[in-house]
Design an enzyme around this catalytic site. Structure first.
Site, PDB file in Angstrom:
ATOM      1  N   LYS A  46      97.576 -27.619  61.854  1.00  0.00           N
ATOM      2  CA  LYS A  46      96.231 -27.040  61.897  1.00  0.00           C
ATOM      3  C   LYS A  46      95.671 -26.805  60.504  1.00  0.00           C
ATOM      4  CE  LYS A  46      94.845 -26.983  65.206  1.00  0.00           C
ATOM      5  NZ  LYS A  46      94.346 -28.261  65.742  1.00  0.00           N
ATOM      6  N   SER A  47      96.032 -27.694  59.562  1.00  0.00           N
ATOM      7  CA  SER A  47      95.567 -27.546  58.187  1.00  0.00           C
ATOM      8  C   SER A  47      94.680 -28.694  57.713  1.00  0.00           C
ATOM      9  CB  SER A  47      96.776 -27.431  57.245  1.00  0.00           C
ATOM     10  OG  SER A  47      97.497 -26.265  57.508  1.00  0.00           O
ATOM     11  N   GLY A  48      94.188 -29.509  58.627  1.00  0.00           N
ATOM     12  CA  GLY A  48      93.294 -30.598  58.238  1.00  0.00           C
ATOM     13  C   GLY A  48      93.921 -31.976  58.322  1.00  0.00           C
ATOM     14  N   THR A  49      94.987 -32.097  59.081  1.00  0.00           N
ATOM     15  CA  THR A  49      95.700 -33.366  59.191  1.00  0.00           C
ATOM     16  C   THR A  49      94.805 -34.476  59.734  1.00  0.00           C
ATOM     17  OG1 THR A  49      97.662 -32.053  59.732  1.00  0.00           O
ATOM     18  CG2 THR A  49      97.828 -34.432  60.018  1.00  0.00           C
ATOM     19  N   TRP A  51      91.528 -34.707  59.933  1.00  0.00           N
ATOM     20  CA  TRP A  51      90.438 -35.047  59.004  1.00  0.00           C
ATOM     21  C   TRP A  51      90.954 -35.963  57.910  1.00  0.00           C
ATOM     22  CZ3 TRP A  51      86.896 -30.354  57.517  1.00  0.00           C
ATOM     23  CH2 TRP A  51      86.229 -29.906  58.648  1.00  0.00           C
ATOM     24  N   HIS A 101     104.672 -33.175  59.325  1.00  0.00           N
ATOM     25  CA  HIS A 101     104.725 -31.719  59.198  1.00  0.00           C
ATOM     26  C   HIS A 101     106.122 -31.308  58.733  1.00  0.00           C
ATOM     27  CE1 HIS A 101     100.815 -31.268  60.913  1.00  0.00           C
ATOM     28  NE2 HIS A 101     101.167 -31.432  62.176  1.00  0.00           N
ATOM     29  N   ARG A 123      95.726 -25.125  53.657  1.00  0.00           N
ATOM     30  CA  ARG A 123      94.561 -24.400  54.142  1.00  0.00           C
ATOM     31  C   ARG A 123      94.866 -22.914  54.098  1.00  0.00           C
ATOM     32  NH1 ARG A 123      92.183 -25.349  60.271  1.00  0.00           N
ATOM     33  NH2 ARG A 123      90.195 -24.306  59.967  1.00  0.00           N
ATOM     34  N   SER A 131      92.723 -21.206  63.790  1.00  0.00           N
ATOM     35  CA  SER A 131      92.662 -22.541  64.394  1.00  0.00           C
ATOM     36  C   SER A 131      93.794 -22.733  65.398  1.00  0.00           C
ATOM     37  CB  SER A 131      92.746 -23.605  63.299  1.00  0.00           C
ATOM     38  OG  SER A 131      92.721 -24.890  63.851  1.00  0.00           O
TER      39      SER A 131
END
Length: 162
Positions: A46-49, A51, A101, A123, A131
């Site tokens: 949930k850290s922008g993977t 995107w 991850h 993030r 998130s």
């Protein structure tokens, strides 16, 4: 390997979701083929993977110029440790883009001897928690929480299906 429950299992101090991880890859991490031109997106969940997968797909595969928009993101930039029945890593053309991850101590040791590109995406932990809270409440696979406070405490305690 310590099997904590049916959903998660612990391998070398890291919890994996049993249904999506490929144990063949995880147990033989140091034997996996790594190419000098491979690109790894390393993130905490949930850290922008996604995107970052999309951005790199547009750069490396020239976006819509060669119909990559019709290929699933998970096939263009697959998670290195996950099961992908339709993707053969050895047959992927270079440069290959992977996501992971995995914590540092589980990544292939060959990273130290190769010219692998690594993008570490991070993030704000408060945003990750928020998130993850909304994501876990929308996915049937996870345990829903009645409040973000309850979710945060279970998350920090390592309880729940996260």
């Amino acid at each position: 390997m310590d099997n904590q429950n049916q959903y998660l299992f612990n391998f070398r101090g890291y919890n994996f979701q049993r249904s999506i991880v490929s144990m063949n890859i995880v147990e033989n991490m140091d034997n996996q083929e790594i190419r000098d031109d491979d690109v790894f997106i390393v993130t905490y969940p949930k850290s922008g993977t996604v995107w970052t997968q999309q951005i790199l797909s547009l750069i490396y595969f020239e976006g819509h110029r060669n119909n990559t928009e019709n290929i699933l993101t998970a096939e263009r930039a697959p998670f290195f440790e996950y099961k992908h029945p339709s993707v053969d890593y050895a047959k992927m053309p270079s440069p290959r883009v992977f996501c992971t991850h995995l914590p540092y101590y589980l990544v292939p040791k060959v990273f130290k001897n190769k010219i692998v590109k690594i993008l570490y995406i991070y993030r704000n932990p408060k945003d990750v928690l928020t998130s993850f809270f909304y994501f876990s409440n929308s996915v049937i696979l996870y345990e829903a929480s009645d409040s973000i406070e309850t979710f945060m405490q279970a998350f920090l305690d390592g309880r729940g299906k996260y």
